[in-house]
Scaffold this motif. Sequence first.
Motif, PDB file in Angstrom:
ATOM      1  N   ALA A   1     115.263  55.431  30.031  1.00  0.00           N
ATOM      2  CA  ALA A   1     114.742  55.787  31.358  1.00  0.00           C
ATOM      3  C   ALA A   1     114.680  54.546  32.235  1.00  0.00           C
ATOM      4  O   ALA A   1     114.511  53.436  31.731  1.00  0.00           O
ATOM      5  N   PRO A   2     114.800  54.745  33.553  1.00  0.00           N
ATOM      6  CA  PRO A   2     114.629  53.592  34.451  1.00  0.00           C
ATOM      7  C   PRO A   2     113.188  53.089  34.401  1.00  0.00           C
ATOM      8  O   PRO A   2     112.275  53.855  34.073  1.00  0.00           O
ATOM      9  N   VAL A   3     113.014  51.815  34.708  1.00  0.00           N
ATOM     10  CA  VAL A   3     111.649  51.283  34.695  1.00  0.00           C
ATOM     11  C   VAL A   3     111.117  51.183  36.119  1.00  0.00           C
ATOM     12  O   VAL A   3     111.881  51.113  37.076  1.00  0.00           O
ATOM     13  N   GLN A   4     109.800  51.209  36.236  1.00  0.00           N
ATOM     14  CA  GLN A   4     109.182  50.932  37.536  1.00  0.00           C
ATOM     15  C   GLN A   4     108.087  49.909  37.344  1.00  0.00           C
ATOM     16  O   GLN A   4     107.471  49.823  36.277  1.00  0.00           O
ATOM     17  N   GLU A   5     107.908  49.129  38.421  1.00  0.00           N
ATOM     18  CA  GLU A   5     106.990  48.003  38.353  1.00  0.00           C
ATOM     19  C   GLU A   5     105.555  48.473  38.575  1.00  0.00           C
ATOM     20  O   GLU A   5     105.304  49.305  39.449  1.00  0.00           O
ATOM     21  N   THR A   6     104.632  47.940  37.779  1.00  0.00           N
ATOM     22  CA  THR A   6     103.214  48.222  38.041  1.00  0.00           C
ATOM     23  C   THR A   6     102.456  46.894  38.031  1.00  0.00           C
ATOM     24  O   THR A   6     102.821  45.968  37.297  1.00  0.00           O
ATOM     25  N   ALA A   7     101.385  46.851  38.822  1.00  0.00           N
ATOM     26  CA  ALA A   7     100.612  45.609  38.900  1.00  0.00           C
ATOM     27  C   ALA A   7      99.882  45.346  37.591  1.00  0.00           C
ATOM     28  O   ALA A   7      99.755  44.210  37.153  1.00  0.00           O
ATOM     29  N   LYS A   8      99.418  46.413  36.945  1.00  0.00           N
ATOM     30  CA  LYS A   8      98.585  46.225  35.752  1.00  0.00           C
ATOM     31  C   LYS A   8      99.365  46.117  34.453  1.00  0.00           C
ATOM     32  O   LYS A   8      98.938  45.443  33.522  1.00  0.00           O
ATOM     33  N   PHE A   9     100.477  46.848  34.355  1.00  0.00           N
ATOM     34  CA  PHE A   9     101.163  46.947  33.061  1.00  0.00           C
ATOM     35  C   PHE A   9     102.594  46.415  33.085  1.00  0.00           C
ATOM     36  O   PHE A   9     103.353  46.638  32.140  1.00  0.00           O
ATOM     37  N   GLY A  10     102.967  45.741  34.168  1.00  0.00           N
ATOM     38  CA  GLY A  10     104.337  45.238  34.271  1.00  0.00           C
ATOM     39  C   GLY A  10     105.305  46.396  34.441  1.00  0.00           C
ATOM     40  O   GLY A  10     104.966  47.438  34.998  1.00  0.00           O
ATOM     41  N   ASP A  11     106.539  46.226  33.935  1.00  0.00           N
ATOM     42  CA  ASP A  11     107.547  47.285  34.054  1.00  0.00           C
ATOM     43  C   ASP A  11     107.263  48.375  33.027  1.00  0.00           C
ATOM     44  O   ASP A  11     107.117  48.094  31.831  1.00  0.00           O
ATOM     45  N   VAL A  12     107.210  49.604  33.501  1.00  0.00           N
ATOM     46  CA  VAL A  12     106.969  50.729  32.582  1.00  0.00           C
ATOM     47  C   VAL A  12     108.056  51.769  32.808  1.00  0.00           C
ATOM     48  O   VAL A  12     108.598  51.879  33.911  1.00  0.00           O
ATOM     49  N   PRO A  13     108.396  52.556  31.774  1.00  0.00           N
ATOM     50  CA  PRO A  13     109.401  53.598  31.987  1.00  0.00           C
ATOM     51  C   PRO A  13     108.895  54.654  32.973  1.00  0.00           C
ATOM     52  O   PRO A  13     107.721  55.030  32.921  1.00  0.00           O
ATOM     53  N   ALA A  14     109.786  55.111  33.844  1.00  0.00           N
ATOM     54  CA  ALA A  14     109.395  56.141  34.815  1.00  0.00           C
ATOM     55  C   ALA A  14     109.153  57.471  34.105  1.00  0.00           C
ATOM     56  O   ALA A  14     108.414  58.322  34.601  1.00  0.00           O
ATOM     57  N   LEU A  15     109.796  57.632  32.949  1.00  0.00           N
ATOM     58  CA  LEU A  15     109.605  58.863  32.180  1.00  0.00           C
ATOM     59  C   LEU A  15     108.809  58.550  30.928  1.00  0.00           C
ATOM     60  O   LEU A  15     109.099  57.581  30.222  1.00  0.00           O
ATOM     61  N   ASP A  16     107.793  59.374  30.658  1.00  0.00           N
ATOM     62  CA  ASP A  16     107.163  59.310  29.337  1.00  0.00           C
ATOM     63  C   ASP A  16     107.211  60.721  28.760  1.00  0.00           C
ATOM     64  O   ASP A  16     107.012  61.704  29.494  1.00  0.00           O
ATOM     65  N   ALA A  17     107.479  60.823  27.467  1.00  0.00           N
ATOM     66  CA  ALA A  17     107.657  62.157  26.880  1.00  0.00           C
ATOM     67  C   ALA A  17     107.406  62.132  25.384  1.00  0.00           C
ATOM     68  O   ALA A  17     107.450  61.082  24.734  1.00  0.00           O
TER      69      ALA A  17
END
Length: 503
Positions: free
Chosen positions: A394-410
């Motif tokens: 999955a593509p990643v997205q940036e978050t202030a708290k957790f760094g890069d996270v996957p846009a999809l979780d499943a």
Amino acid sequence: MLSASVTIDPAFVVGPVRPRTFGSFVEHLGRSVYTGLHDPGHPTADADGFRGDVVELTRELGVTTVRYPGGNFVSGYRWEDGIGPVEQRPRRLDLAWHSTEPNLVGVDEFVRWCARAGVEPMMAVNLGTRGVQEALDLLEYCNVAGGTEWSDRRRANGAEEPYRIRMWCLGNEMDGPWQIGHKTAEEYGRLAAETARAMRMVDPDLELVVCGSSGSQMPTFGAWEHTVLTESYEHVDHISAHAYYWEEDGDLASFLASAVNMDHFVDDVAATADAVRAAGRHDKRINISFDEWNVWYQQRAESRPPSGDDWPVAPVLLEDRYNVADAVVVGNLLISLLRHTDRVHAASLAQLVNVIAPIMTEPGGRSWRQTTFHPFALTARHAAGEVLRLAVDAPVQETAKFGDVPALDAVATHDPETGGVVIFAVNRSLTDDLALEVDLRGFPGLRVAEAVTLSNPDHTWSATADDATSVLPRTNTTAKVADDHARAELPPVSWSMIRLERV
Ligand code: AHR
């Protein structure tokens, strides 16, 4: 449009779907018990004063266990206050929530409520202001058949048969400086071990939960688990974990990634428990009871207890109104709990009614489902068989708290008996639809039985007594299976369930 691909295979089994993953929690706090569960003047109330509408909603929610009576409340609670003729029970100060406890509901009423709601009681003992003896007395009252002081008191109070409660929590959040009777890890570890050892002398079949940390942000996190388990390892079965998540400073991207924190939390507690296992040459494994988890807006005024001379009965406290984004996070936290079914053997959504809860009530009046009700109810109803580990791209997205996270979780479950597969998925993107493709070649011949998505263009929408149904999980018409691949489009800030059945 973003795109993500997932591969599932029947061989990637993490462990069984555990009914106890879908537990909840009732504390003597605010309107959880009084005017929540218990409302004698309500038109649906039974002989004990319990609301029938709340029992029905609890059943619909799919709750399996209910932890009781706290929470912070238990650390100052005298359980004997809650037995015997109601009119003779004392009113007490509840220091945890600066309230007055009328003791109209106690252990006997609660166990009867559990039977009515079809849930397993999970009892907590007070290791804040009390100790081994009072825990033993309560256990004797609940689980000994008869012929002793406390068991005969239970029989005299109308319960001929013992309650045979299996799950017991050895105190609550004893690492927290806010806890009445807060202790160091050494002090608590010793007390928990001694309490557990004595309780097992009464009933060796108990499942005992020792207190872990009140959150992974606690300064003692890790060290607390290590010390407490070093003291108590052989005497207990589970270590607790508690975690609350909330949107801070409008940082929705981080909030939507809350399950990343839960994943790390579980992994860290399991690793710590295993380190103690190795050092102590123990055979058994200690698993996790994630017995408080939810979204909680702790900074809102409703979360502040009364003060001064004001000690009300059942004040409005912690009555968070959950929106669609909160429901997406709750659905995602359940995905995390399922993904860790090998180590998380029980969990409790905190709480059940009115207090940071999926079910809300008006005193004497209406009850309704909050947004968070829906992902919980659907997951509890349809997750079945075994939990499968997914290979996700999955593509990643940036978050202030957790760094890069996957846009999809499943996560997915597979029921070997029916052949059915259920996929639970979250699109964490704030802006983009996500095209999901699931490789089902390990499961030939499936078709879509049901696909639903919870989302709304305005993710701040919340249910009220007047309108609890404008935003509900809706059929996702994009979900299709072709060539042993399932495909669906997931809107931004959404939670979805795709149920696949054998053709
Ligand atoms: O669930 C509300 C409170 O949160 C509980 O009383 C306590 O255990 C936790 O800090």
